[in-house]
Every structure is written in C-alpha cells, then in structure tokens.
Design a protein around this motif. Structure first.
Motif, PDB file in Angstrom:
ATOM      1  N   GLY A   1      -6.080 -12.733  -4.136  1.00  0.00           N
ATOM      2  CA  GLY A   1      -6.537 -11.503  -4.482  1.00  0.00           C
ATOM      3  C   GLY A   1      -7.602 -11.386  -5.601  1.00  0.00           C
ATOM      4  O   GLY A   1      -7.523 -10.390  -6.380  1.00  0.00           O
TER       5      GLY A   1
ATOM      6  N   ALA B   1     -12.040  -9.763  -3.331  1.00  0.00           N
ATOM      7  CA  ALA B   1     -11.513  -8.712  -2.953  1.00  0.00           C
ATOM      8  C   ALA B   1     -12.675  -7.851  -2.474  1.00  0.00           C
ATOM      9  O   ALA B   1     -12.739  -7.025  -1.417  1.00  0.00           O
TER      10      ALA B   1
ATOM     11  N   LEU C   1     -13.682  -6.987   1.381  1.00  0.00           N
ATOM     12  CA  LEU C   1     -13.251  -5.372   1.768  1.00  0.00           C
ATOM     13  C   LEU C   1     -14.544  -4.872   2.038  1.00  0.00           C
ATOM     14  O   LEU C   1     -14.445  -3.525   2.638  1.00  0.00           O
TER      15      LEU C   1
ATOM     16  N   GLN D   1      -3.438  -7.965  -0.183  1.00  0.00           N
ATOM     17  CA  GLN D   1      -3.855  -6.611  -0.061  1.00  0.00           C
ATOM     18  C   GLN D   1      -4.834  -6.357   1.011  1.00  0.00           C
ATOM     19  O   GLN D   1      -4.845  -5.287   1.424  1.00  0.00           O
ATOM     20  N   THR D   2      -5.805  -7.444   1.211  1.00  0.00           N
ATOM     21  CA  THR D   2      -6.636  -7.255   2.314  1.00  0.00           C
ATOM     22  C   THR D   2      -6.022  -7.352   3.933  1.00  0.00           C
ATOM     23  O   THR D   2      -6.176  -6.633   4.649  1.00  0.00           O
TER      24      THR D   2
ATOM     25  N   LYS E   1      -5.459  -6.845  -9.275  1.00  0.00           N
ATOM     26  CA  LYS E   1      -5.966  -7.113  -8.259  1.00  0.00           C
ATOM     27  C   LYS E   1      -6.032  -6.309  -6.995  1.00  0.00           C
ATOM     28  O   LYS E   1      -6.823  -6.001  -6.269  1.00  0.00           O
TER      29      LYS E   1
ATOM     30  N   SER F   1      -8.926  -3.978  -5.234  1.00  0.00           N
ATOM     31  CA  SER F   1      -9.143  -3.714  -3.807  1.00  0.00           C
ATOM     32  C   SER F   1      -9.245  -2.383  -3.625  1.00  0.00           C
ATOM     33  O   SER F   1      -9.939  -1.956  -2.396  1.00  0.00           O
TER      34      SER F   1
ATOM     35  N   GLN G   1     -12.313  -0.938  -3.733  1.00  0.00           N
ATOM     36  CA  GLN G   1     -13.335  -1.435  -3.002  1.00  0.00           C
ATOM     37  C   GLN G   1     -13.362  -0.658  -1.482  1.00  0.00           C
ATOM     38  O   GLN G   1     -13.939  -1.232  -0.400  1.00  0.00           O
TER      39      GLN G   1
ATOM     40  N   ALA H   1      -9.685  -0.119   0.012  1.00  0.00           N
ATOM     41  CA  ALA H   1      -8.375  -0.854   0.365  1.00  0.00           C
ATOM     42  C   ALA H   1      -7.467   0.474   0.471  1.00  0.00           C
ATOM     43  O   ALA H   1      -7.080   1.033  -0.582  1.00  0.00           O
TER      44      ALA H   1
END
Length: 377
Positions: free
Chosen positions: A8, A13, A17, A82-83, A99, A103, A106, A108
């Motif tokens: 992450g 990230a 993403l 998380q992605t 982290k 994301s 970006q 998420a």
C-alpha cells in the motif's frame, strides 16, 4: 522482512489506482450457497500473528457461526490490499490508515469500518550506547527508514523536534531486517514492536556471546512522542455499503472478527500455533512475541474493540496532510472526502459480540513476558 510495511505504498497506490476506478461489479467476490456466503479478506502481508484474529475466526468457526465462509488472501510485495478491495477482487481488506487514505485520494472507493489496531506499533531503535534517546538526538546521524509511505511517523517526530528531515540527518534506505543497525552501518533503525524489534533480541551480541537484551537498546516510540498514526484497519467497499445485504454481512463479519481477536487475547499460545500451522516462516518464539505485542495494540479497547477514536483519526489525517518527507511530499493533498470511516457497523458488531458473552473491552488484559530464542525459533 515480514512486517506489513511495503504494502500500500503511497506512490504505488497512486500508480495502481490511476486507471482502475471503483469496484468491478461484473465480477462479484461474494457468493452464497446453501445459506453460507463466501467472503474474501485481503491481508497486508504473509500469514503471521499480525493477522491472528482473522485466522482464529476462521479456524475456530466464528465466521461460520455468522453464515460466512471467509477466505484469507495472503499479501505480498506486489499486493496493495486497498486496491484489491477497490477493484472488486476482495470483499474486505486490512490496510494501514494513511496508505488507504492515499488510495482513496487517488479514487479508491473504500471505507474504514473497523480500527482493529487502536495504537501504532512503529519504533525507531538505536543502541543504548549511542546516546540517542529522542528524535532531537537524530541530528547528524544516519537514520534508517523503509520509505514506501511508512516514514511519516518518523518524519513528523523529527519535524516536531525541530529537525529538517531533508537536511539535518542522513536518511538511509533500510532493508527489511535489522542488519544495518546490528552492523552499526546506521545509527537508528525503523522497527515494528511486534517484528523487527524482536529480531534484535533474537540476535547474538558478539561482546557477550549471548542474545542481546532490551537494555542494550534505546526505543523511540511514536505513541510517546505524539506522532503515531493509525495502522491495521478493516476496510469495506464504499459503494457496496449502500446495499442492505452488504451492510448486514459487514456486521456479521466484524462480529466474528471481534470474537477471533478476543480469543487470541485470551489464548495467545493457541493462536500462535494456528499462525505457525498456516505456514508462517517465522519461528514459534517470534510468533508468540508478535502475538503478545499485537495484543497490546488491540487491547484494552476503551470503547469496544475496533471502534475508531476520533482524536487518533484526526491526528493521523493531520500528519498525513502536513508532514513532508525528504522530497517534500505529504501523504494527502486534502482532507478525506466522503465516507472515509464509520463506526456504525463496528458498533453493531461490538453490541452483538457483547450480547454473546464476548469481552469486547479487554480491560483486564495483561501482556505476557515472552522469552525469545536465537533466530526466533
């Protein structure tokens, strides 16, 4: 190199993403058969006691009691939990808060629904003989850190002490072990309380021929300094939280997760054995140390395990917004927008677990004294 710190990364990230958007609803991960729903949980790293509560909830049948067949997905160097969640390849994910927030920024679509680790486990460690006792003592020293978005507690601590991380210290890209400190190639090293710090105490002191002792080292704990950030949390898919079935599933998942972590609080040796049986490459004494230290990050839980403390959340966000690394980057460019966290589902889970007789506060939790062996065997 077993801590969940590479996963992450802030830079990674953003790259991962950039073109993925939100969940791929054409490929749902949740399936139901015979009244049992299959759920996938993406972990941050390989199996170790950092994730013992989830492992116990699977092995002891706590998820099955809730009608869930939970599949634990191991992490790895090239996996950003998380992605995986945001792209619809898992139903939930375990990730560090800063982290995951990077994301989110970006794109998420994820929400923190359970702050399992109430406290940070990040240290900087130096030899006691070095005289380094606080971040102010880092000036002019070689300071090891992992980078990859894990350095912001350290940088916030140095900034608070009046140091410029880009000028007043020599930053060294630290490998994923403690060899650079042991060989005195650096003056102070980054470590997790439950992993790398133990590696020091599992190493032989060449001056004595015995293992190093705690008094041989000086620990800078970011909780004490006041620059700690929230770490392991359970993240859910924000869009799916609009669905009543997913909401109910989330409460059931968190209820069983609470039971798993309470079990590992009360039976750390058994949970250590479950982790070892999962194929962890870390030894039994190391895993028991890790289990004990992880329990300290979870328990006691004043408002109930997993309930997000607003002050700790705001401190994490503030550091993410204001602390710069050596190249001037911050974790976040703006405050999190939308549903970045909620206690709604965890509170229902805490209430359900309590009603089932689970101690959700752990007020009487007392850490063990763990004896490490050479190499953590």
């Amino acid at each position: 190199m077993r801590s969940a710190r590479l996963i992450g990364a802030v830079a990674a990230a953003g790259l991962v993403l950039a073109g993925c958007g939100t969940a791929d609803t054409d490929k749902p991960t949740t399936t139901t058969s015979g009244g049992v729903t299959t759920v996938k949980l993406q972990l941050q790293w390989f199996f170790q006691a950092q994730f013992a509560g989830y492992i116990a909830a699977v092995d002891k049948g706590f998820y099955k009691e809730q009608g869930l067949d939970v599949q634990l997905l191991e992490g790895g160097v090239d996996i950003v939990p998380q992605t995986v969640l945001a792209t619809g390849k898992a139903d939930y994910a375990v990730a560090w808060v800063p982290k995951a927030l990077a994301s989110r920024e970006q794109g998420a679509g994820i929400t923190d629904v359970g702050q399992i680790f109430a406290r940070s486990g990040t240290y900087q460690v130096a030899f006691a003989s070095s005289g380094i006792k606080s971040p102010a003592d880092f000036k002019g020293k070689k300071v090891g850190n992992w980078g990859f978005g894990n350095e912001f507690e350290l940088f916030a601590g140095m900034t608070k002490a009046g140091l410029d991380p880009g000028k007043d210290v020599t930053l060294v890209q630290q490998q994923f072990d403690m060899q650079a400190l042991l060989k005195k190639e650096i003056d102070v090293a980054q470590a997790m309380s439950y992993n790398e710090y133990a590696q020091l105490l599992e190493a032989t002191n060449p001056a004595t021929g015995a293992l190093y002792k705690a008094e041989d080292f000086s620990i800078i704990d970011w909780k004490t300094v006041g620059t700690s950030m929230l770490q392991d949390a359970v993240w859910a898919n924000t869009d799916k939280l609009k669905d009543k079935a997913y909401q109910d599933q989330t409460v059931k998942f968190l209820t069983a997760t609470i039971k798993g972590w309470a079990y590992c609080r009360d039976k750390p040796e058994e949970c250590r054995d479950m982790v070892v049986a999962k194929g962890s490459k870390l030894g039994k004494s190391h895993q028991l140390w890790q289990m004990n230290e992880v329990n300290k990050l979870v328990w006691p839980a004043a408002k109930g395990v997993g309930i997000i403390d607003e002050a700790a959340w705001n401190q994490t966000v503030d550091i993410s917004l204001t602390t710069k690394n050596q190249v001037g980057d911050t974790v976040l460019k703006k405050k999190p927008e939308g549903l970045s966290y909620t206690n709604d589902y965890m509170q229902k889970a805490v209430d359900a677990a309590k009603a089932a007789g689970v101690d959700v506060l752990g007020s009487s939790f007392t850490p063990q004294t763990v004896t490490l062996t050479a190499g953590g065997a």
